[in-house]
Scaffold this active site. Structure first.
Site, mmCIF file in Angstrom:
data_model
loop_
_atom_site.group_PDB
_atom_site.id
_atom_site.type_symbol
_atom_site.label_atom_id
_atom_site.label_comp_id
_atom_site.label_asym_id
_atom_site.label_seq_id
_atom_site.Cartn_x
_atom_site.Cartn_y
_atom_site.Cartn_z
ATOM 1 C CB ALA A 151 -0.782 0.352 1.614
ATOM 2 N N PRO A 152 0.004 2.284 -0.511
ATOM 3 C CG PRO A 152 -1.098 3.796 -2.189
ATOM 4 C CD PRO A 152 -1.088 2.454 -1.076
ATOM 5 C CD1 TRP A 153 4.812 6.875 0.060
ATOM 6 C CD2 TRP A 153 3.577 8.525 -0.179
ATOM 7 N NE1 TRP A 153 5.263 7.716 -1.079
ATOM 8 C CE2 TRP A 153 3.914 8.682 -0.963
ATOM 9 C CE3 TRP A 153 2.952 9.475 -0.235
ATOM 10 C CZ2 TRP A 153 5.029 9.994 -1.694
ATOM 11 C CZ3 TRP A 153 2.666 10.954 -0.617
ATOM 12 C CH2 TRP A 153 3.886 11.216 -1.868
ATOM 13 C CE LYS A 177 6.673 -2.123 1.327
ATOM 14 N NZ LYS A 177 7.146 -0.874 2.584
ATOM 15 N N PRO A 178 2.548 -1.990 4.371
ATOM 16 C CG PRO A 178 2.519 -0.841 6.762
ATOM 17 C CD PRO A 178 2.495 -1.873 6.029
ATOM 18 C CD GLU A 180 9.718 3.395 3.218
ATOM 19 O OE1 GLU A 180 10.818 3.264 1.617
ATOM 20 O OE2 GLU A 180 8.515 1.977 2.404
ATOM 21 C CB SER A 229 5.769 4.739 -8.380
ATOM 22 O OG SER A 229 6.056 3.722 -8.317
ATOM 23 C CD GLU A 250 -5.032 2.606 -8.845
ATOM 24 O OE1 GLU A 250 -4.428 3.015 -9.665
ATOM 25 O OE2 GLU A 250 -5.403 3.066 -7.918
ATOM 26 C CB CYS A 284 -2.989 7.998 -8.861
ATOM 27 S SG CYS A 284 -4.056 6.964 -8.243
ATOM 28 C CD GLU A 380 1.843 9.576 -9.822
ATOM 29 O OE1 GLU A 380 0.251 9.216 -10.275
ATOM 30 O OE2 GLU A 380 2.875 9.170 -10.205
#
Length: 480
Positions: A151-153, A177-178, A180, A229, A250, A284, A380
């Site tokens: 998962a992203p931040w 895993k989120p 870091e 990303s 995604e 995004c 981006e």
């Protein structure tokens, strides 16, 4: 969970202390203060998490009924809602979100988890029947097994829900895993979920790219899912392909807003500003490219600049703050580098100055004088920075809008219904908003193509992605 202490990963229904000494220090991006220290999980720790998930899958969770899984997810959702302020505070401090925005995002996460809980009981497929003489066919949708997720931040809790919610709803178990830099709300989610799930059904491992790669590469992980990303997605796809495991990707976006001259530029500018600068532009699907009819271009830019100047930056704990910092130091450096590299012909219109603030604040910025091949148009940025271009004809607008490698989200702003229908067909993006931008509902898919990957989150379709479709055919042995 208190702050400014060591927060451990969550494996097998309990906190887990990794043997390695590597840690990530978690900072509040609004003032750079230390919130917590989180250990990095080694490949051995990831293996422990996967083994725990596999045990939970084989001994309990795969055998539960849809109603039992739904009930468990609903109880988790209710507990999150009951503890909204605790989750919102973590999300605000960890990810740099204004507290009012963090509360709204917790409410959305709860709503989406409730959708997944309901969808668990309504999976659909082909009707059982006799499709060949002497046979009866039926379709089963069975859980895949252990699912590895990254998962992203930018939306830590919401993206964690988008990942683990549908996977758990259909009977899989999860190693998540989120990012870091923003693991705190996800670790609290695991703690909450442990009250209602079997030990090991939801594991949260912490760390950076090495930890993520260990999750993706583990041979017992049957499917991987990432929101992140394009670069990270390509790496996940590469590792997954070597084991022929399904990869749900995604990835990034570069959303255009095509704005015609049959609307009020001031009204649209206010709406688009919200879609561009919400969450400091770290979305995004954010409206990042303004493609404006030449007849209203100057008026629109003036109105957008005025709207950008109306945002209040400052402490994320203040109810009056409407624009927070970018999430971490690396992202701040990336955005600053992009702005520094702009050609001299590009004018930077800043909505408000952040110079007096100590955190990772970036001024809301409009870039005018850009050309289609420019880095700021094609790549981006993931910050509160938008580009502006003008067009004369609808064909030119479409060419500009579709002229990037991303295909996630877009919008068209017009009072002409025929034009709206045409653009909703011809804009090459997974989501096309008409006179709207950034709204998401759990009932419809979220995702795109090209460099955005192909994974679709939300809707009942994402639950199907987390199942193995199996054709069961019964033959006839004749009369007995």
């Amino acid at each position: 969970m208190s702050l400014a202490q060591t927060i451990l990963p969550f494996i097998g229904g309990r906190s887990h202390r990794p043997q390695a000494d590597e840690v990530d220090e978690i900072f509040d991006p609004a003032d750079k203060s230390t919130l917590a220290v989180v250990p990095r999980c080694s490949p051995e720790d990831v293996d422990a998490a996967v083994r725990s998930a596999d045990h939970a899958f084989r001994t309990s969770w795969r055998s539960t009924t849809p109603s039992q899984r739904s009930a468990a997810l609903l109880r988790i959702a209710q507990t999150i809602e009951d503890r909204t302020e605790q989750f919102a505070l973590l999300e605000s401090q960890d990810a740099g979100k204004p507290i009012a925005a963090a509360r709204k995002e917790i409410a959305i996460a709860v709503d989406h988890l409730r959708f997944f809980a309901g969808a668990a009981r309504t999976l659909q497929g082909a009707v059982a029947g006799e499709y060949l003489p002497g046979t009866t066919s039926m379709l089963r949708r069975d859980p895949i097994g252990v699912v590895g997720q990254i998962a992203p931040w930018n939306y830590p809790l919401l993206m964690a829900i988008w990942k683990c919610g549908p996977a758990l709803a259909v009977g899989n178990t999860v190693v998540l895993k989120p990012a870091e830099t923003t693991p705190l709300s996800t670790l609290l989610l695991a703690e909450v979920a442990a009250e209602f799930l079997p030990d090991g059904a939801l594991n949260v491992v912490t760390g950076a790219a090495q930890t993520g790669e260990a999750v993706v590469a583990h041979p017992t992980v049957r499917m991987v899912s990432i929101t992140g990303s394009t670069r990270a997605g390509r790496r996940v796809a590469e590792i997954s392909a070597s084991q022929l495991k399904h990869a749900h990707l995604e990835l990034g976006g570069k959303a255009p807003s095509v704005i015609f001259d049959d609307i009020d530029p001031e009204v649209v500018a206010r709406e688009v500003a919200g879609a561009a600068f919400y969450n400091a532009g770290q979305d995004c699907t954010a409206a990042t490219r303004m493609i404006v009819h030449e007849a209203i271009y100057d008026d629109f830019i003036k109105a957008l600049s005025s709207a950008a100047s109306g945002y209040k930056m400052g402490s994320t704990a203040a109810e009056s703050t409407t624009l927070g910092p970018v999430s971490n130091a690396l992202q701040y450096e990336r955005i600053s580098g992009v702005l520094d590299r702009c050609p001299a012909r590009i004018e930077k219109i800043n909505g408000r100055s952040s110079e007096a603030l100590n955190g990772y604040f970036i001024d809301p910025t409009i870039l005018v004088g850009v050309e289609q091949q420019d880095e700021v148009v094609q790549n981006e940025i993931f910050g509160p920075v938008v580009t502006a271009q003008s067009f004369k004809t609808p064909e030119e607008a479409l060419a500009l809008a579709n002229g990037t490698n991303y295909a996630l989200a877009s919008s068209v702003w017009t009072s002409n219904l025929d034009r709206a229908l045409r653009f909703s067909r011809d804009l090459e993006f997974g989501c096309v908003w008409v006179n709207n931008h950034l709204s998401v509902t759990a009932e419809f898919p979220h995702g795109g193509g090209k460099d955005t990957g192909g994974g679709k989150d939300l809707s009942i379709g994402v639950l199907h992605e987390y199942t193995e479709a199996r054709h069961i055919m019964f033959g006839s042995l004749g009369s007995q």
